[in-house]
Design a protein around this motif. Sequence first.
Motif, short mmCIF file in Angstrom:
data_model
loop_
_atom_site.label_atom_id
_atom_site.label_comp_id
_atom_site.label_asym_id
_atom_site.label_seq_id
_atom_site.Cartn_x
_atom_site.Cartn_y
_atom_site.Cartn_z
N LEU A 217 0.83 -1.20 0.00
CA LEU A 217 0.00 0.00 0.00
C LEU A 217 0.86 1.26 0.00
O LEU A 217 0.57 2.23 -0.70
CB LEU A 217 -0.92 -0.01 1.22
CG LEU A 217 -1.85 1.19 1.40
CD1 LEU A 217 -2.78 1.35 0.21
CD2 LEU A 217 -2.65 1.04 2.69
N ILE A 218 1.93 1.26 0.78
CA ILE A 218 2.84 2.41 0.80
C ILE A 218 3.45 2.64 -0.58
O ILE A 218 3.57 3.78 -1.05
CB ILE A 218 3.93 2.22 1.86
CG1 ILE A 218 3.32 2.27 3.26
CG2 ILE A 218 5.03 3.27 1.72
CD1 ILE A 218 4.25 1.79 4.36
N ALA A 219 3.81 1.55 -1.27
CA ALA A 219 4.36 1.68 -2.61
C ALA A 219 3.35 2.32 -3.56
O ALA A 219 3.72 3.15 -4.40
CB ALA A 219 4.78 0.31 -3.14
N VAL A 220 2.09 1.96 -3.43
CA VAL A 220 1.05 2.58 -4.25
C VAL A 220 0.96 4.07 -3.95
O VAL A 220 0.91 4.92 -4.85
CB VAL A 220 -0.32 1.91 -4.02
CG1 VAL A 220 -1.44 2.69 -4.70
CG2 VAL A 220 -0.31 0.48 -4.53
N ALA A 221 0.95 4.41 -2.66
CA ALA A 221 0.83 5.81 -2.24
C ALA A 221 1.99 6.65 -2.74
O ALA A 221 1.83 7.85 -3.02
CB ALA A 221 0.73 5.88 -0.72
N ALA A 233 -7.13 1.88 -2.94
CA ALA A 233 -6.16 0.86 -2.53
C ALA A 233 -6.23 0.62 -1.03
O ALA A 233 -6.14 -0.53 -0.57
CB ALA A 233 -4.75 1.28 -2.93
N GLU A 234 -6.39 1.69 -0.23
CA GLU A 234 -6.55 1.52 1.21
C GLU A 234 -7.73 0.60 1.51
O GLU A 234 -7.63 -0.33 2.34
CB GLU A 234 -6.82 2.87 1.88
CG GLU A 234 -5.63 3.77 2.02
CD GLU A 234 -5.97 5.04 2.81
OE1 GLU A 234 -5.03 5.78 3.13
OE2 GLU A 234 -7.16 5.28 3.11
N SER A 235 -8.85 0.88 0.87
CA SER A 235 -10.07 0.11 1.15
C SER A 235 -9.94 -1.34 0.71
O SER A 235 -10.35 -2.26 1.42
CB SER A 235 -11.27 0.77 0.44
OG SER A 235 -11.46 2.08 0.91
N VAL A 236 -9.37 -1.54 -0.47
CA VAL A 236 -9.21 -2.90 -1.00
C VAL A 236 -8.32 -3.74 -0.09
O VAL A 236 -8.64 -4.89 0.24
CB VAL A 236 -8.65 -2.86 -2.43
CG1 VAL A 236 -8.23 -4.25 -2.89
CG2 VAL A 236 -9.70 -2.29 -3.40
#
Length: 262
Positions: A217-221, A233-236
Amino acid sequence: MARVTTEIRDHIAHVTLTRGDKMNAVDPDMAEAIVEAGEALIGNPDIRAVLLSAEGRAFCAGLDLASFGKHASGGDQTDRIVTRTHGASNLMQRVATVWRDVPVPVIAAVQGVAFGAGFQLALGADVRIAAPGTKFAVMEAKWGLVPDMGGMVLMPQLMRSDVIRLMTYTAEPVAAEKGLDWGFVTEIAEDPHARALEIVTLIAEKSPKGTRLAKSLIAVAESGVSEAEVLMAESVEQAKLIGGAEQKEIVAAHMAGRKPVF
């Protein structure tokens, strides 16, 4: 002679650079060994954290000068450098970028110096614990070069533009204390290995699935996608965890006043 060793204990991968007599300078064999060590961990479901460290008085003094001399005197290097051998990276870039692809947190214990290749390798970790006075440098300008081991992907995630430019243009070493202010040192500890071990041990006690999803998730952010994509992404990722076996075990452990068992 082995350049890197990996030992897995209690779900923690201890990856150690073992060329201490050469200040862990990176030659072709060491580059291959570092990449192999990282890639071997990517698909390992048993690990929960990685402790990346080095033997001797230096974390990594940079590129092995003898190796550099051979390459620099070998004519046109375009094919060797530009050819992609490891996904989006060449071999030398993969030395640093592989650690971002390891799906669990990587904590680096850094002492002595982390110059050039060593600096970019350290930047590939999630967290950097440095001994007091440890020196860091973007060393490539000293040799008339630019950072080419993933530094231009990793530095902007941690450092202000002016700091990146100053370090890149001058090649001047920067002490850990300043690195803490500038964003590329996480913490300073008298014994960085012991402190890094404390951190990976703490991580290993947490939900293995939760930790892996958190790193993802951090990588996405950090990837520059839209706010809406980060929120989704957080919710998923959260939906994958709530009510799952590991999350239920954590709740039960808290209620019983014990550590969770995974």
